[in-house]
Write a protein that holds these residues in place. Sequence first.
Motif, PDB file in Angstrom:
ATOM      1  N   PRO A 137       0.535  -1.194  -0.238  1.00 29.56           N
ATOM      2  CA  PRO A 137       0.132  -0.020   0.314  1.00 29.56           C
ATOM      3  C   PRO A 137       0.665   1.232  -0.433  1.00 29.56           C
ATOM      4  O   PRO A 137       2.114   1.182   0.481  1.00 29.56           O
ATOM      5  CB  PRO A 137      -0.670  -0.297   1.149  1.00 29.56           C
ATOM      6  CG  PRO A 137      -0.309  -0.978   1.861  1.00 29.56           C
ATOM      7  CD  PRO A 137       0.795  -1.869   1.406  1.00 29.56           C
ATOM      8  N   SER A 138       0.637   2.242  -1.073  1.00 24.73           N
ATOM      9  CA  SER A 138       1.101   3.840  -1.018  1.00 24.73           C
ATOM     10  C   SER A 138       1.014   4.017   0.514  1.00 24.73           C
ATOM     11  O   SER A 138       0.477   4.022   1.714  1.00 24.73           O
ATOM     12  CB  SER A 138       0.525   4.512  -1.534  1.00 24.73           C
ATOM     13  OG  SER A 138      -1.220   4.700  -1.129  1.00 24.73           O
ATOM     14  N   THR A 139       2.170   4.973   1.160  1.00 19.55           N
ATOM     15  CA  THR A 139       2.020   5.667   1.916  1.00 19.55           C
ATOM     16  C   THR A 139       1.464   7.090   2.624  1.00 19.55           C
ATOM     17  O   THR A 139       1.579   7.539   0.937  1.00 19.55           O
ATOM     18  CB  THR A 139       3.519   5.768   2.599  1.00 19.55           C
ATOM     19  OG1 THR A 139       3.978   4.687   2.814  1.00 19.55           O
ATOM     20  CG2 THR A 139       3.290   6.596   4.057  1.00 19.55           C
ATOM     21  N   PRO A 140       0.491   7.090   2.537  1.00 21.79           N
ATOM     22  CA  PRO A 140      -0.169   8.335   2.823  1.00 21.79           C
ATOM     23  C   PRO A 140       0.644   9.633   2.639  1.00 21.79           C
ATOM     24  O   PRO A 140       1.807   9.289   3.341  1.00 21.79           O
ATOM     25  CB  PRO A 140      -0.745   8.405   3.864  1.00 21.79           C
ATOM     26  CG  PRO A 140      -1.157   7.333   4.278  1.00 21.79           C
ATOM     27  CD  PRO A 140       0.087   6.266   3.950  1.00 21.79           C
TER      28      PRO A 140
ATOM     29  N   THR B 156       1.479  10.885   6.327  1.00 26.44           N
ATOM     30  CA  THR B 156       3.201  10.233   7.202  1.00 26.44           C
ATOM     31  C   THR B 156       4.054  10.436   6.601  1.00 26.44           C
ATOM     32  O   THR B 156       5.082  10.236   6.503  1.00 26.44           O
ATOM     33  CB  THR B 156       2.491   8.780   6.721  1.00 26.44           C
ATOM     34  OG1 THR B 156       0.898   8.678   8.019  1.00 26.44           O
ATOM     35  CG2 THR B 156       3.260   7.676   8.175  1.00 26.44           C
ATOM     36  N   ARG B 157       4.061  10.162   5.277  1.00 24.63           N
ATOM     37  CA  ARG B 157       5.691   9.847   4.519  1.00 24.63           C
ATOM     38  C   ARG B 157       6.369  11.688   4.799  1.00 24.63           C
ATOM     39  O   ARG B 157       7.348  11.793   5.040  1.00 24.63           O
ATOM     40  CB  ARG B 157       5.395  10.320   3.522  1.00 24.63           C
ATOM     41  CG  ARG B 157       6.601  10.113   2.272  1.00 24.63           C
ATOM     42  CD  ARG B 157       6.369   9.822   0.568  1.00 24.63           C
ATOM     43  NE  ARG B 157       4.851  10.481  -0.397  1.00 24.63           N
ATOM     44  CZ  ARG B 157       4.099   9.782  -0.081  1.00 24.63           C
ATOM     45  NH1 ARG B 157       3.990   8.634   0.350  1.00 24.63           N
ATOM     46  NH2 ARG B 157       2.826  10.612  -1.347  1.00 24.63           N
ATOM     47  N   GLU B 158       5.310  12.657   4.805  1.00 25.80           N
ATOM     48  CA  GLU B 158       6.205  14.025   5.617  1.00 25.80           C
ATOM     49  C   GLU B 158       6.689  14.353   6.868  1.00 25.80           C
ATOM     50  O   GLU B 158       7.697  14.808   6.692  1.00 25.80           O
ATOM     51  CB  GLU B 158       4.756  14.908   5.300  1.00 25.80           C
ATOM     52  CG  GLU B 158       4.032  15.384   4.457  1.00 25.80           C
ATOM     53  CD  GLU B 158       4.726  16.100   3.041  1.00 25.80           C
ATOM     54  OE1 GLU B 158       6.014  16.960   3.794  1.00 25.80           O
ATOM     55  OE2 GLU B 158       4.893  16.304   2.205  1.00 25.80           O
ATOM     56  N   ILE B 159       5.608  13.443   7.704  1.00 24.91           N
ATOM     57  CA  ILE B 159       6.156  13.299   9.421  1.00 24.91           C
ATOM     58  C   ILE B 159       7.981  12.263   9.260  1.00 24.91           C
ATOM     59  O   ILE B 159       8.796  12.522   9.667  1.00 24.91           O
ATOM     60  CB  ILE B 159       5.257  12.670  10.093  1.00 24.91           C
ATOM     61  CG1 ILE B 159       4.040  14.024  10.412  1.00 24.91           C
ATOM     62  CG2 ILE B 159       5.889  11.933  11.131  1.00 24.91           C
ATOM     63  CD1 ILE B 159       2.708  12.917  10.863  1.00 24.91           C
TER      64      ILE B 159
ATOM     65  N   GLU C 155      -4.867  11.409  20.077  1.00 22.84           N
ATOM     66  CA  GLU C 155      -3.368  10.280  18.524  1.00 22.84           C
ATOM     67  C   GLU C 155      -4.601   9.897  17.819  1.00 22.84           C
ATOM     68  O   GLU C 155      -3.953   9.542  16.576  1.00 22.84           O
ATOM     69  CB  GLU C 155      -2.795   9.781  19.715  1.00 22.84           C
ATOM     70  CG  GLU C 155      -2.041   9.920  20.207  1.00 22.84           C
ATOM     71  CD  GLU C 155      -1.086   9.258  21.464  1.00 22.84           C
ATOM     72  OE1 GLU C 155      -1.617   7.553  21.317  1.00 22.84           O
ATOM     73  OE2 GLU C 155      -0.598  10.058  22.042  1.00 22.84           O
ATOM     74  N   ALA C 156      -5.922   9.381  18.093  1.00 25.16           N
ATOM     75  CA  ALA C 156      -6.277   8.663  17.023  1.00 25.16           C
ATOM     76  C   ALA C 156      -6.638   9.633  15.974  1.00 25.16           C
ATOM     77  O   ALA C 156      -6.960   9.439  14.823  1.00 25.16           O
ATOM     78  CB  ALA C 156      -8.029   8.051  17.757  1.00 25.16           C
ATOM     79  N   GLU C 157      -7.592  11.194  16.327  1.00 20.51           N
ATOM     80  CA  GLU C 157      -7.842  11.659  15.195  1.00 20.51           C
ATOM     81  C   GLU C 157      -6.627  12.115  14.889  1.00 20.51           C
ATOM     82  O   GLU C 157      -6.778  12.550  13.309  1.00 20.51           O
ATOM     83  CB  GLU C 157      -8.559  13.194  16.374  1.00 20.51           C
ATOM     84  CG  GLU C 157      -9.836  12.690  16.523  1.00 20.51           C
ATOM     85  CD  GLU C 157     -10.725  13.504  17.121  1.00 20.51           C
ATOM     86  OE1 GLU C 157      -9.892  14.636  17.492  1.00 20.51           O
ATOM     87  OE2 GLU C 157     -11.607  13.765  18.051  1.00 20.51           O
ATOM     88  N   PHE C 158      -5.400  12.353  15.023  1.00 19.36           N
ATOM     89  CA  PHE C 158      -4.368  12.677  14.723  1.00 19.36           C
ATOM     90  C   PHE C 158      -4.015  11.751  13.139  1.00 19.36           C
ATOM     91  O   PHE C 158      -4.095  11.724  12.342  1.00 19.36           O
ATOM     92  CB  PHE C 158      -3.689  13.084  15.672  1.00 19.36           C
ATOM     93  CG  PHE C 158      -2.099  13.433  14.879  1.00 19.36           C
ATOM     94  CD1 PHE C 158      -1.598  14.666  14.194  1.00 19.36           C
ATOM     95  CD2 PHE C 158      -1.095  12.533  14.364  1.00 19.36           C
ATOM     96  CE1 PHE C 158      -0.562  14.764  13.534  1.00 19.36           C
ATOM     97  CE2 PHE C 158       0.202  12.376  14.701  1.00 19.36           C
ATOM     98  CZ  PHE C 158       0.351  13.780  13.665  1.00 19.36           C
ATOM     99  N   THR C 159      -4.132  10.714  13.712  1.00 18.05           N
ATOM    100  CA  THR C 159      -3.903   9.507  13.399  1.00 18.05           C
ATOM    101  C   THR C 159      -4.275   9.718  11.773  1.00 18.05           C
ATOM    102  O   THR C 159      -4.522   8.791  10.476  1.00 18.05           O
ATOM    103  CB  THR C 159      -3.472   8.130  13.628  1.00 18.05           C
ATOM    104  OG1 THR C 159      -2.635   8.227  14.425  1.00 18.05           O
ATOM    105  CG2 THR C 159      -3.290   7.046  12.454  1.00 18.05           C
TER     106      THR C 159
ATOM    107  N   VAL D 167      -3.590  12.433   9.270  1.00 18.51           N
ATOM    108  CA  VAL D 167      -2.469  11.971   8.501  1.00 18.51           C
ATOM    109  C   VAL D 167      -2.445  11.012   7.502  1.00 18.51           C
ATOM    110  O   VAL D 167      -1.924  11.390   6.779  1.00 18.51           O
ATOM    111  CB  VAL D 167      -1.243  12.004   9.386  1.00 18.51           C
ATOM    112  CG1 VAL D 167       0.063  11.356   9.051  1.00 18.51           C
ATOM    113  CG2 VAL D 167      -1.104  12.847  10.544  1.00 18.51           C
ATOM    114  N   GLY D 168      -3.565  10.067   8.040  1.00 17.66           N
ATOM    115  CA  GLY D 168      -3.373   8.964   7.339  1.00 17.66           C
ATOM    116  C   GLY D 168      -4.978   9.369   5.872  1.00 17.66           C
ATOM    117  O   GLY D 168      -4.239   8.735   4.800  1.00 17.66           O
TER     118      GLY D 168
END
Length: 127
Positions: free
Chosen positions: A24-27, A30-33, A117-121, A124-125
């Motif tokens: 799967p391609s990395t969102p 997430t890649r930015e982080i 953290e769930a909202e952040f994930t 970001v996803g």
Amino acid sequence: MSTPAEGPRRVRVTSPRTSAARRPSTPAGTREIDEQTRLGEVYMHSLIQSQLRLALAVVAGAAVVLGGLPLLFALLPATRKLLILGIPLPWILLVFVVYPVVYVSARIYVRNAERIEAEFTEFVGRK
């Protein structure tokens, strides 16, 4: 013998992994982080700020409740010597106010930190 009109025989070349599951391609978020870009820094800063606000709010709430006990004893000195079922009031308040306030504050913090953290994930996803 082959005739010149036929030409060379064509062969199809394929990879043996064409049927394998693709990664799967990395969102992008997430890649930015992961790459520590400026946008990734902004994302992480916002997460840290949210968690810091939560921590300060929980600590302030607990401090108001727990800080009120010494204030109660200072303003009403008779409460220091008050006995309930033979037990001094400060001890009863220690058992039935201080420890439950600390426990409930910790539970509130953990539940809300996990929500942040769930909202952040999720955010970001999606990026």
